[in-house]
Design an enzyme around this catalytic site. Structure first.
Site, PDB file in Angstrom:
ATOM      1  N   GLN A 208       0.861  -1.171   0.000  1.00  0.00           N
ATOM      2  CA  GLN A 208       0.000   0.000   0.000  1.00  0.00           C
ATOM      3  C   GLN A 208       0.910   1.238   0.000  1.00  0.00           C
ATOM      4  O   GLN A 208       2.000   1.225   0.586  1.00  0.00           O
ATOM      5  CB  GLN A 208      -0.910   0.033   1.229  1.00  0.00           C
ATOM      6  CG  GLN A 208      -2.008  -1.026   1.209  1.00  0.00           C
ATOM      7  CD  GLN A 208      -3.160  -0.640   0.283  1.00  0.00           C
ATOM      8  OE1 GLN A 208      -2.980  -0.578  -0.937  1.00  0.00           O
ATOM      9  NE2 GLN A 208      -4.322  -0.398   0.860  1.00  0.00           N
ATOM     10  N   SER A 209       0.475   2.327  -0.621  1.00  0.00           N
ATOM     11  CA  SER A 209       1.370   3.457  -0.876  1.00  0.00           C
ATOM     12  C   SER A 209       1.688   4.274   0.364  1.00  0.00           C
ATOM     13  O   SER A 209       2.732   4.922   0.425  1.00  0.00           O
ATOM     14  CB  SER A 209       0.761   4.375  -1.945  1.00  0.00           C
ATOM     15  OG  SER A 209       0.651   3.691  -3.174  1.00  0.00           O
ATOM     16  N   SER A 210       0.808   4.296   1.353  1.00  0.00           N
ATOM     17  CA  SER A 210       1.038   5.151   2.513  1.00  0.00           C
ATOM     18  C   SER A 210       0.460   4.487   3.748  1.00  0.00           C
ATOM     19  O   SER A 210      -0.373   3.564   3.670  1.00  0.00           O
ATOM     20  CB  SER A 210       0.402   6.527   2.311  1.00  0.00           C
ATOM     21  OG  SER A 210      -1.006   6.426   2.214  1.00  0.00           O
TER      22      SER A 210
END
Length: 697
Positions: free
Chosen positions: A26-28
């Site tokens: 997941q990006s963040s």
């Protein structure tokens, strides 16, 4: 869609003999917390791997990159681990929800495809199974990676445009420095802490006077004054902390446009050619004229915009750069014109180097061409003669304003004392508050709770010790100030300021350079314009220009500018009957300069007469020497005739001391003293010597 039969055909025993890797990302951190369904969907890819024939114990989940962006692989340990496992031949299948989970740029994506193609690794997403070794599958995977990178670019572009539009209205919330806070309505106001405001105003005042960030830092450290700093990391709201003064922190304050009341967006941008310590693209400062948004007077500030721009120009000029034609800040070294000397031949800044046996003779040199193509130096100018004349001109220009300078000096000392008194007052007040707060915390705890009471008691004692140290330092400063600012000290400052030569002699090299730069902008030097002369032009800060010429020191009379004057005066004085030592004294009194800049001596005059074939005018003019001079003394020829010897014998007797005589100067006739008794004795000695020689023969 790939049918189950097609999937079964693609997956072979060789693939199942290796491991299956499920990559989860997941990006963040916010997406990990808020989009848990997406994370669970990625974890359920384990079931898909099991459906393709892999036992669950041979399925590895790589979730090290949760909360990390896929824009680069430099900070993704999980992706790097996956690449390593593929390269070691351990992987048979790589599963990910889609291509964007594995990589968001084509470099990382195609690196993965290439390795999977070489080692025969299959790639699967939520719908299809791909073989990177097959042409059509690799084409689809390549297009998927391109779309993933384009999607990230579009996301970034939309976010940036929205951010820029909000910043253009001044509504984008940006981090505030320590001197500013947000009010109840979201507006930006000055920090209500008086000590923070006073300390920042002191920084700008000191820089206005000292003109150097390091000098401001040294002054703050001399008085043990810390700087307020608001850390950018950690939980909000970020509180102000006090840190020791450093040159970097001073420059940060001076370069922050928020302190000038400006709202600025786009002060820095990413530079792909530079990398930070964590592998990301480092950011670089953007020039003021290229800032995306700059709204003046957006909120209260500590200085005006004009002063802010002047500070930026001063900071830029303090960085010495010969190639960029920057003056640089006044540094140590006796070269008075360091940084402001300009070559009169090519118009570039001249550097400084020191010569002499002790390395204390400054020389200005224009050597940019030599550094570029190893060509000869443009020119070199010795500094001592030029600097002495510049010093005289500067002191003469400042002489009419001595009274105003004296009053200003006393006023500046008193203003500095008032500023420091305010800083000490606020510093003592904060120390007393912290000690009182520690006392209240100690009083509020239950006496039986010794675990907490002991800790609070230690904090209270530490605050009391700190308060005592501050009070002792303040008393020491007060005693020093009382001595420095009493009536006698004021009178001494007034008297010293009204005597500029004394001020100049008492100043350090850096202070002298600062004095010169207050009134002189540039000094253009050229010693090739006239033989033996240095031509220089002073460009004053007012814009006025004055030109001057000075005779410079040379190695021989061939390049001496005053050679014709020296020869003409020497012939005139010699014709007037002056002796060599008298000619030397007259030339020195008239200010005639020798080639090496040293006073004339009688030996120098004698050397020049021999060089120019100038015969000394004798006592009797051009006539032959008489046997006797008017004062009764004999000439060499007269003494030789009187004693019946040769003139060479008379000269030998003069050298050995048998006879006594004198010359007015070298080259003048001898005046030999021959009293009557000595004349008779010498005659008898000569006769006896002659008779002895005749008998011997």
């Amino acid at each position: 869609m790939t049918t189950p039969s097609e999937s079964a055909e693609r997956v072979t025993t060789a693939h199942r003999a290796k491991l299956a890797y499920v990559y989860v990302r997941q990006s963040s951190a916010g997406q990990v917390r808020q989009h848990q369904e997406s994370t669970e969907l990625q974890y359920r890819l384990v079931n898909r791997a099991a459906g393709l024939g892999w036992p669950r114990e041979r399925i590895t989940v790589i979730d090290d990159d949760l909360g990390k962006s896929g824009a680069s692989s430099s900070v993704r340990e999980g992706f790097q681990r996956l690449i390593a496992e593929i390269g070691l031949g351990k992987a048979g299948l790589v599963l990910s929800l889609d291509a964007s989970r594995l990589a968001r740029n084509n470099r990382d994506w195609h690196q993965l495809l290439e390795l999977c193609s070489i080692f025969g690794v299959l790639i699967a997403d939520g719908e299809r199974l791909y073989d990177p070794g097959a042409y059509h599958d690799r084409l689809l995977l390549g297009l998927s990676g391109i779309m993933s990178e384009a999607e990230l670019h579009q996301l970034r572009l939309r976010l940036y445009q929205g951010e820029l539009q909000k910043a253009a209205r001044g509504e984008l919330r940006l981090p505030l420095p320590a001197g500013l806070v947000r009010g109840p309505g979201g507006e930006t106001v000055l920090n209500p802490d008086e000590e923070v405001q006073a300390r920042l105003r002191l920084v700008f005042t000191l820089f206005r006077a000292l003109q150097r960030a390091k000098a401001v830092m040294r002054e703050l450290r001399r008085h043990d004054l810390a700087l307020p700093v608001r850390p950018l990391w950690g939980p909000s709201p970020h509180q102000v902390v006090w840190m020791p003064a450093t040159a970097f922190r001073v420059v940060q304050i001076l370069q922050n446009p928020s302190y000038a009341g400006a709202y600025v967006y786009g002060r820095r941008r990413a530079d792909p050619l530079r990398r930070s310590s964590i592998g990301r693209s480092a950011t670089v400062r953007v020039p003021v004229e290229q800032w995306a948004v700059c709204l003046h007077d957006a909120h209260p500030g500590y200085i005006g915009w004009e002063e802010f721009m002047a500070n930026q120009e001063r900071l830029a000029s303090n960085v010495a750069s010969y190639a960029r034609q920057r003056q640089g800040a006044p540094r140590q070294g006796v070269a008075l014109l360091q940084g402001i000397a300009i070559c009169g031949c090519c118009g570039r800044h001249m550097g400084v180097y020191y010569s002499g046996a002790r390395g204390d003779a400054p020389v200005y040199r224009c050597s940019l061409d030599r550094s570029d193509d190893n060509s000869p130096h443009c020119q070199e100018v010795r500094a001592l003669v030029v600097e002495a004349e510049v010093e005289r001109l500067v002191l003469a220009a400042l002489a009419p304003d001595q009274i105003a300078l004296a009053v200003e000096a006393v006023g500046q000392l008193e203003a500095e004392a008032r500023l420091l008194e305010q800083q000490w007052t606020l510093k003592r007040e904060r120390a007393r508050y912290e000690a009182e707060r520690a006392r209240r915390q100690y009083d509020a705890v239950e006496p039986e709770n010794r675990l907490v009471a002991r800790s609070l008691e230690g904090v209270w004692e530490e605050r009391l010790r700190r308060l005592e140290e501050v009070e002792q330092a303040y008393e020491a400063w007060r005693r020093a100030q009382a001595t420095a600012l009493d009536d006698a000290a004021r009178a001494e400052v007034l008297g010293l300021a009204q005597d500029l030569p004394r001020v100049w002699q008492a100043a350090t090299a850096q202070e002298r350079k600062r004095i010169v730069r207050l009134v002189v902008r540039e000094v253009v030097l050229d010693q090739k314009r006239e033989q033996g002369m240095v031509w220089f032009r002073l460009i004053w800060q007012t814009g006025a220009v004055s030109e001057h010429r000075l005779q410079r020191r040379v190695q021989s009379y061939r390049g001496c500018a005053s050679l014709d004057l020296i020869e003409r005066r020497l012939r005139e004085l010699n014709a007037a009957g002056k002796m060599d030592h008298e000619i030397a004294e007259i030339l020195n009194a008239e200010g005639v300069m020798s080639p090496r800049g040293v006073p004339f001596k009688h030996g120098t005059v004698y050397f020049l007469r021999k060089r120019w074939q100038i015969r000394t005018v004798k006592l009797n003019g051009d006539e032959a020497n008489p046997p006797r001079w008017p004062d009764g003394s004999y000439s060499i020829q007269g003494a030789a005739a009187a004693l019946d010897v040769t003139p060479q014998t008379i000269l030998r007797w003069l050298r050995t001391g048998r006879l006594h005589g004198r010359q007015l100067c070298r080259g003048q006739p001898w005046q030999v003293d021959l009293p009557g008794d000595q004349l008779s004795t010498l005659r008898g000695s000569v006769q006896r010597t002659s008779r002895s020689k005749m008998e011997a023969s």
